[in-house]
Design a protein around this motif. Sequence first.
Motif, mmCIF file in Angstrom:
data_model
loop_
_atom_site.group_PDB
_atom_site.id
_atom_site.type_symbol
_atom_site.label_atom_id
_atom_site.label_comp_id
_atom_site.label_asym_id
_atom_site.label_seq_id
_atom_site.Cartn_x
_atom_site.Cartn_y
_atom_site.Cartn_z
ATOM 1 N N ILE A 186 0.916 -1.223 -0.041
ATOM 2 C CA ILE A 186 0.221 0.041 -0.001
ATOM 3 C C ILE A 186 0.949 1.339 -0.052
ATOM 4 O O ILE A 186 1.645 1.521 0.862
ATOM 5 N N LEU A 187 0.602 2.129 -1.162
ATOM 6 C CA LEU A 187 1.704 3.288 -1.052
ATOM 7 C C LEU A 187 0.626 4.506 -1.049
ATOM 8 O O LEU A 187 -0.416 4.559 -1.614
ATOM 9 N N ALA A 188 1.168 5.424 -0.260
ATOM 10 C CA ALA A 188 0.652 6.799 -0.233
ATOM 11 C C ALA A 188 1.243 7.779 -1.267
ATOM 12 O O ALA A 188 1.709 7.268 -2.224
ATOM 13 N N ASP A 189 0.851 9.047 -0.944
ATOM 14 C CA ASP A 189 1.273 9.945 -1.951
ATOM 15 C C ASP A 189 3.107 10.050 -2.163
ATOM 16 O O ASP A 189 3.663 9.691 -1.331
ATOM 17 N N ARG A 190 3.443 10.363 -3.282
ATOM 18 C CA ARG A 190 4.650 10.180 -3.757
ATOM 19 C C ARG A 190 5.440 8.966 -3.339
ATOM 20 O O ARG A 190 6.647 8.730 -3.269
ATOM 21 N N GLY A 191 4.675 7.904 -3.670
ATOM 22 C CA GLY A 191 5.063 6.554 -3.585
ATOM 23 C C GLY A 191 5.532 5.979 -2.122
ATOM 24 O O GLY A 191 6.174 5.118 -2.072
ATOM 25 N N ARG A 192 5.271 6.907 -1.003
ATOM 26 C CA ARG A 192 5.762 6.459 0.318
ATOM 27 C C ARG A 192 4.929 5.118 0.805
ATOM 28 O O ARG A 192 3.755 5.012 0.652
ATOM 29 N N ARG A 193 5.601 4.090 1.393
ATOM 30 C CA ARG A 193 5.045 2.938 1.610
ATOM 31 C C ARG A 193 4.333 3.144 3.011
ATOM 32 O O ARG A 193 4.830 3.387 3.911
ATOM 33 N N ALA A 194 2.886 2.840 2.876
ATOM 34 C CA ALA A 194 2.225 2.945 4.170
ATOM 35 C C ALA A 194 2.069 1.449 4.654
ATOM 36 O O ALA A 194 2.157 1.416 6.038
ATOM 37 N N ALA A 195 2.071 0.357 3.935
ATOM 38 C CA ALA A 195 2.210 -0.981 4.682
ATOM 39 C C ALA A 195 2.598 -1.982 3.516
ATOM 40 O O ALA A 195 2.283 -1.758 2.188
ATOM 41 N N LEU A 196 3.219 -3.097 4.049
ATOM 42 C CA LEU A 196 3.425 -4.148 3.121
ATOM 43 C C LEU A 196 2.928 -5.408 4.073
ATOM 44 O O LEU A 196 3.322 -5.686 5.140
ATOM 45 N N LEU A 197 1.951 -5.932 3.467
ATOM 46 C CA LEU A 197 0.997 -7.217 4.181
ATOM 47 C C LEU A 197 1.157 -8.373 3.237
ATOM 48 O O LEU A 197 1.267 -8.305 2.019
ATOM 49 N N PRO A 198 0.989 -9.508 4.021
ATOM 50 C CA PRO A 198 1.023 -10.717 3.075
ATOM 51 C C PRO A 198 -0.539 -10.767 2.471
ATOM 52 O O PRO A 198 -1.415 -10.339 2.724
ATOM 53 N N ARG A 199 -0.533 -11.413 1.386
ATOM 54 C CA ARG A 199 -1.710 -11.597 0.359
ATOM 55 C C ARG A 199 -2.472 -12.678 1.141
ATOM 56 O O ARG A 199 -2.212 -13.673 1.772
ATOM 57 N N ALA A 200 -3.712 -12.194 1.184
ATOM 58 C CA ALA A 200 -4.785 -13.287 1.835
ATOM 59 C C ALA A 200 -5.836 -13.501 0.803
ATOM 60 O O ALA A 200 -6.052 -12.893 0.177
ATOM 61 N N TRP A 201 -6.450 -14.887 0.972
ATOM 62 C CA TRP A 201 -7.263 -15.536 -0.047
ATOM 63 C C TRP A 201 -8.617 -15.859 0.885
ATOM 64 O O TRP A 201 -8.738 -16.321 1.748
ATOM 65 N N GLY A 202 -10.025 -15.936 0.067
ATOM 66 C CA GLY A 202 -11.191 -16.168 0.613
ATOM 67 C C GLY A 202 -11.440 -14.939 1.809
ATOM 68 O O GLY A 202 -10.813 -13.862 2.047
#
Length: 479
Positions: A352-368
Amino acid sequence: MTVPLDEINDIREMDAVGVPRAEIARRLSLSRNTVAKYADMADMSPAAPEARPRARRALGPEDAAWIDAVLEADLGAPRKQRHTAKRIYDRLVGERGYEGSYSTVQRRVRAWRDGRRAGAGYLELEWAPGTAQADFGNFEADMAEERLALKLLVVSLPHSNARYARACMSQRSECMCEGLSRIFEQVGRAPAALVLDNATEAGRMSRGEVTESRLFSLFRAHYRCASRYCNPYSGNEKGSVENAVGFIRRNLLVPVPSVGSLEELNGLLAAGCERLNAASRCRDGRPVAEALAEDLAAMAALPADPFDAVRWVRARADKRGYVTVDGREYVAGPAWHSRELLVGVRAATVEILADRGRRAALLPRAWGAGEPVRNPLSLVPALVARPRAFGESTIRRDMPAGLVEAVDRMDAAGRRQTLRSISRAAEASGFEAACGAALRVAEGGRVPDDATVDVLARRIAAGGAEAAEAPTSASTTGS
């Protein structure tokens, strides 16, 4: 008289609570007999639809034989001068006085032609070296003590009969591109052309025109690989990979595999495919390894940079800082509430990126379906800005109890400094190691600082910090 289902429900509901039937009839503008019929009906289960009586007679045996004879004679006529179902119907009416329906004639013509196709078999195709086929199959595996329904991505090289496979969580385009990239790395080359099922998410062919997903088009451009789409019901167009899906499933996934992670499963599949290829032969009887050399010679070298199989979407965070992607909630963090964010969806992660490409979060992909996916670090920026909110923050359940107690005793400045040091140390050592380091410093009677927590967290992450003491820090800010 046909009564709508909602009125039938009204009749039965009012009758059940004792409303007089005359009153029901008055309220609904229905006859008393109609009210009594539906009020007294004992079984409201849906009944099978009744077949409509034939308005015209069915096709008789003599007319059916005549149609068959016309179609048989058509086999010797030019393709553009053969009978259509409509032409046969017109001739039946005009020449034989047929009184039946056109749809009956259509069904007879279709059945005759389907019978011809069923007995014709498939043409054997010859595949040029360097061409690959790709398809998905379904299978199950026990992963971390949970039975999961997974997708088996298979790539075959029909010229040499070499087969490769990779397990994926989904057939989504980002999963397919990531899986194909990993298989290309295993092969060591990229195919000159890739034949795909028309039913995959990579692209679809309709009326001769192909609509390809943007991500897969970029993937092909990255590897300089041509593509061709075929009918999913035409087995001869991709028979090699269809056979390979079943072959790999029978030989490598029976019994149901039990693994700790997807990467472990893919390691087993890669080793298994290598064994199968070493023991197999191609169509002309040569060993796969011999014919594979011809495939590799016709394939392209891999690009220097790996392909990032990411699908970018825009999503607006709600007031909690949650974004929803593919039906699942991900926590960007309260600092990003009510803002439009850019979300990079990959096979294993969501960035998840905010303005100007700043990373807000990096999370594992979830399914279902499931709980919102969160990373404790995504909560830190908001807590640094509002340290007094720590007392009610959900980050408390992710920290050691001793560290929570220590932070509770600190003033606002101490909380801010502690949380900031954990956030910065976690970038290199992970959240758990950073919290462990901050706890060690706090147990020594000091407020954790950036340098001390970072050094100690690196030791903890390396596995050698249990006996190590916290390094001396120049920072002695108290709570």
